[in-house]
Motif scaffolding. Structure first.
Motif, PDB file in Angstrom:
ATOM      1  N   ASP A  80       0.987  -1.316   0.076  1.00  0.00           N
ATOM      2  CA  ASP A  80      -0.022   0.011   0.010  1.00  0.00           C
ATOM      3  C   ASP A  80       0.831   1.088   0.328  1.00  0.00           C
ATOM      4  O   ASP A  80       1.968   1.131   0.677  1.00  0.00           O
ATOM      5  CB  ASP A  80      -0.832  -0.048   1.242  1.00  0.00           C
ATOM      6  CG  ASP A  80      -1.578   1.371   1.499  1.00  0.00           C
ATOM      7  OD1 ASP A  80      -1.272   2.190   1.462  1.00  0.00           O
ATOM      8  OD2 ASP A  80      -2.962   0.971   1.755  1.00  0.00           O
TER       9      ASP A  80
ATOM     10  N   LYS B 164       4.553  10.848   4.822  1.00  0.00           N
ATOM     11  CA  LYS B 164       5.167  10.390   6.166  1.00  0.00           C
ATOM     12  C   LYS B 164       6.273  11.174   6.634  1.00  0.00           C
ATOM     13  O   LYS B 164       6.381  11.695   7.810  1.00  0.00           O
ATOM     14  CB  LYS B 164       5.427   8.944   5.971  1.00  0.00           C
ATOM     15  CG  LYS B 164       6.024   8.405   7.397  1.00  0.00           C
ATOM     16  CD  LYS B 164       6.191   6.785   7.149  1.00  0.00           C
ATOM     17  CE  LYS B 164       6.870   6.128   8.424  1.00  0.00           C
ATOM     18  NZ  LYS B 164       7.192   4.928   8.100  1.00  0.00           N
TER      19      LYS B 164
ATOM     20  N   GLY C 220       0.307   5.747  12.892  1.00  0.00           N
ATOM     21  CA  GLY C 220       0.308   5.849  11.542  1.00  0.00           C
ATOM     22  C   GLY C 220      -0.874   6.471  10.599  1.00  0.00           C
ATOM     23  O   GLY C 220      -0.590   6.952   9.535  1.00  0.00           O
TER      24      GLY C 220
HETATM   25  O1  CZF Z   1      -4.248  10.503   9.179  1.00  0.00           O
HETATM   26  C1  CZF Z   1      -4.208   9.658   8.090  1.00  0.00           C
HETATM   27  N1  CZF Z   1      -5.015   8.781   7.774  1.00  0.00           N
HETATM   28  C2  CZF Z   1      -5.027   7.879   6.733  1.00  0.00           C
HETATM   29  O2  CZF Z   1      -6.302   7.433   6.646  1.00  0.00           O
HETATM   30  C3  CZF Z   1      -3.974   8.255   6.027  1.00  0.00           C
HETATM   31  N2  CZF Z   1      -3.292   7.183   4.909  1.00  0.00           N
HETATM   32  C4  CZF Z   1      -2.042   7.593   4.934  1.00  0.00           C
HETATM   33  N3  CZF Z   1      -1.393   8.703   5.813  1.00  0.00           N
HETATM   34  C5  CZF Z   1      -0.463   9.265   5.927  1.00  0.00           C
HETATM   35  O3  CZF Z   1       0.350   8.930   4.891  1.00  0.00           O
HETATM   36  C6  CZF Z   1       1.469   8.176   5.131  1.00  0.00           C
HETATM   37  C7  CZF Z   1       1.519   7.133   4.014  1.00  0.00           C
HETATM   38  O4  CZF Z   1       2.789   6.705   4.095  1.00  0.00           O
HETATM   39  P1  CZF Z   1       3.142   5.418   3.066  1.00  0.00           P
HETATM   40  O5  CZF Z   1       2.476   4.933   2.245  1.00  0.00           O
HETATM   41  O6  CZF Z   1       4.818   5.498   2.714  1.00  0.00           O
HETATM   42  O7  CZF Z   1       3.144   4.579   4.178  1.00  0.00           O
HETATM   43  P2  CZF Z   1       3.857   3.894   5.758  1.00  0.00           P
HETATM   44  O8  CZF Z   1       5.562   4.236   5.593  1.00  0.00           O
HETATM   45  O9  CZF Z   1       3.283   4.544   6.776  1.00  0.00           O
HETATM   46  O10 CZF Z   1       3.747   2.606   5.818  1.00  0.00           O
HETATM   47  P3  CZF Z   1       4.009   1.308   4.636  1.00  0.00           P
HETATM   48  O11 CZF Z   1       5.165   1.998   3.612  1.00  0.00           O
HETATM   49  O12 CZF Z   1       4.982   0.470   5.708  1.00  0.00           O
HETATM   50  O13 CZF Z   1       2.986   0.858   4.241  1.00  0.00           O
HETATM   51  C8  CZF Z   1       1.349   7.649   6.486  1.00  0.00           C
HETATM   52  O14 CZF Z   1       2.238   7.443   7.200  1.00  0.00           O
HETATM   53  C9  CZF Z   1       0.498   8.750   6.829  1.00  0.00           C
HETATM   54  O15 CZF Z   1       1.086   9.732   7.440  1.00  0.00           O
HETATM   55  C10 CZF Z   1      -2.764   8.738   6.284  1.00  0.00           C
HETATM   56  N4  CZF Z   1      -2.926   9.504   7.476  1.00  0.00           N
END
Ligand code: CZF
Length: 190
Positions: free
Chosen positions: A64, A82, A142
């Protein structure tokens, strides 16, 4: 049916479990070191993560990538969400948006690799960033923007919604439902 989810974000994991369990999926987290580029779109980043995850040999697997986009700053923070939030926090967001257009949207891309096929599905949720918020807010891990993001048509921010209400506005639900439909259409699940 078990599906692995290569994410470090516990908010994403909890939400995917809630969305997919009624469809009969058991979502299991898997810890894979996935490189992500710091440019491009969430769809491109999800594709790159998916290519890496698909070779892990762990069976059906999802990745994702998501981000928040501010209308006042085209393309930003997007795939950098992030990292930008980790550095500037709520104070920085408040400063960036002072006197600016407060419209914003989340974009998310879910990639799945299943039985040799790979596909990416997207979802978007539009809204606004609140004008002000309490000094101390405690977001779910998160999901730092849930307490300050008011979806269009909603009367409360994502953080204050019941999980059923939040689902209505969830861009991740939109993407994951497309994924489930694709898996069914291609007769990869019963
Ligand atoms: O308040 C929020 N409600 C949400 O519904 C939502 N969805 C995404 N986000 C923000 O966007 C970044 C994605 O970053 P990202 O896709 O690089 O993911 P991640 O590093 O957190 O995880 P992953 O890469 O291990 O899957 C996250 O960290 C969050 O800051 C959200 N914030």
């Amino acid at each position: 049916m078990k599906i692995f989810f290569a994410t470090q974000n516990t908010g994403k994991l909890a939400e995917a479990r809630e969305i997919l369990s009624p469809f009969g999926f058991e979502v299991e987290s898997i810890d894979l070191p996935l490189d992500e580029p710091d440019a491009g779109t969430v769809t491109e980043v999800a594709r790159i993560k998916l290519e890496q995850a698909a070779v892990s040999g762990s069976g059906p697997i999802m990745v994702d990538d998501a981000g928040l986009y501010l209308a006042a700053y085209p393309g930003f923070p997007g795939v950098l969400t992030k990292r930008v939030f980790e550095r500037i926090g709520y104070r920085g967001i408040a400063k960036l948006l002072a006197g600016e257009d407060r419209r914003a949207w989340f974009e998310g891309a879910v990639g799945v690799s299943w039985r040799g096929k790979q596909k990416v599905f997207t979802g978007k949720t539009r809204g606004v960033i609140l004008e002000e918020w309490p000094e101390r807010i405690k977001p779910e891990p998160g999901f730092p923007f849930d307490p300050i993001f008011l979806p269009d048509g909603a009367t409360k921010v994502l953080k204050d919604m019941t999980s059923a209400e939040r689902m209505h506005y969830s861009y991740r639900r939109k993407a994951l439902e497309k994924m489930v439909n694709w898996l069914k259409e291609t007769e990869q699940v019963d």
